[in-house]
Motif scaffolding. Structure first.
Motif, PDB file in Angstrom:
ATOM      1  N   ALA A 160       9.053  17.914  20.249  1.00 51.60           N
ATOM      2  CA  ALA A 160       8.137  18.768  21.010  1.00 51.60           C
ATOM      3  C   ALA A 160       8.186  20.193  20.463  1.00 51.60           C
ATOM      4  N   GLU A 161       7.065  20.876  20.563  1.00 50.92           N
ATOM      5  CA  GLU A 161       6.993  22.249  20.068  1.00 50.92           C
ATOM      6  C   GLU A 161       7.907  23.148  20.892  1.00 50.92           C
ATOM      7  N   LEU A 162       8.699  23.947  20.202  1.00 47.85           N
ATOM      8  CA  LEU A 162       9.629  24.872  20.837  1.00 47.85           C
ATOM      9  C   LEU A 162       8.976  26.226  21.033  1.00 47.85           C
ATOM     10  N   ALA A 163       9.445  26.967  22.021  1.00 45.28           N
ATOM     11  CA  ALA A 163       8.990  28.337  22.237  1.00 45.28           C
ATOM     12  C   ALA A 163       9.941  29.276  21.491  1.00 45.28           C
ATOM     13  N   PHE A 179      11.330  32.244  13.389  1.00 45.41           N
ATOM     14  CA  PHE A 179      12.557  32.162  12.587  1.00 45.41           C
ATOM     15  C   PHE A 179      13.566  31.230  13.260  1.00 45.41           C
ATOM     16  N   ILE A 180      13.776  31.433  14.543  1.00 44.24           N
ATOM     17  CA  ILE A 180      14.717  30.607  15.314  1.00 44.24           C
ATOM     18  C   ILE A 180      14.209  29.164  15.377  1.00 44.24           C
ATOM     19  N   ARG A 181      12.904  28.992  15.569  1.00 41.70           N
ATOM     20  CA  ARG A 181      12.343  27.630  15.618  1.00 41.70           C
ATOM     21  C   ARG A 181      12.608  26.889  14.314  1.00 41.70           C
ATOM     22  N   ALA A 182      12.412  27.551  13.187  1.00 43.38           N
ATOM     23  CA  ALA A 182      12.660  26.898  11.895  1.00 43.38           C
ATOM     24  C   ALA A 182      14.097  26.406  11.808  1.00 43.38           C
ATOM     25  N   LEU A 183      15.023  27.235  12.225  1.00 41.86           N
ATOM     26  CA  LEU A 183      16.438  26.841  12.151  1.00 41.86           C
ATOM     27  C   LEU A 183      16.744  25.725  13.145  1.00 41.86           C
TER      28      LEU A 183
END
Length: 161
Positions: free
Chosen positions: A17-20, A24-28
């Motif tokens: 699921a897509e993160l909020a 940069f943090i989402r990629a990690l």
């Protein structure tokens, strides 16, 4: 660091699921599961210190108390170390007071390991893509991805029809 920002805004694993939050943090979170929250936040803080002040100190003024604590760092950049870790967090976090910067409360970032991490993330993206498990996270899909990131070089005398 720009690579992580772009990856986190443009892609996600198809089965996640897509993160909020910050790209940069989402990629990690999506593509570097070996990092824990403190390491991700420290790398984001380093990115912020470079982008906003071109320095090795990050003292955020916004966000919850927890976020500000996780992103308050003074950094030491290193060459390869024995354990190969990307981030070495201090046992006691730095309090944000510039007069209290000590080696003991520094956050150490191994630049070679950070480069290796970027290569791993790229490799994971390529594997997900080849298996059909990479989704474009941009609202405009493929068209937006191409408009944002594809580069075309045209002759100087090119006239658009």
């Amino acid at each position: 660091m720009t690579f992580f920002d772009q990856v986190g805004s443009a892609y996600r694993p198809r089965n996640v699921a897509e993160l909020a939050g910050q790209s940069f943090i989402r990629a990690l979170r999506y593509f570097a599961p070996e990092l824990d929250e403190g390491e991700r936040e420290a790398l984001y803080a380093l990115r912020c210190s470079f982008v906003h002040d071109y320095s090795l100190v990050n003292v955020p003024t916004m966000g919850s108390a927890r976020v500000r604590e996780l992103r308050t760092h003074h950094f030491m950049l290193t060459a390869p170390s024995g354990d190969g870790s990307v981030v070495r967090l201090p046992s006691r976090y730095w309090n944000g007071d510039i007069s209290h910067c000590r080696l003991s409360n520094a956050t150490w970032v191994n630049l070679w390991a950070l480069g290796d991490l970027a290569e791993k993330v790229f490799s994971r993206l390529a594997d997900l893509r080849s298996n059909g498990n990479l989704a474009i996270a941009l609202e405009g899909g493929l068209r937006e991805l191409q408009r944002r990131y594809a580069m075309t070089i045209r002759p100087i005398n090119f006239i658009e029809p």
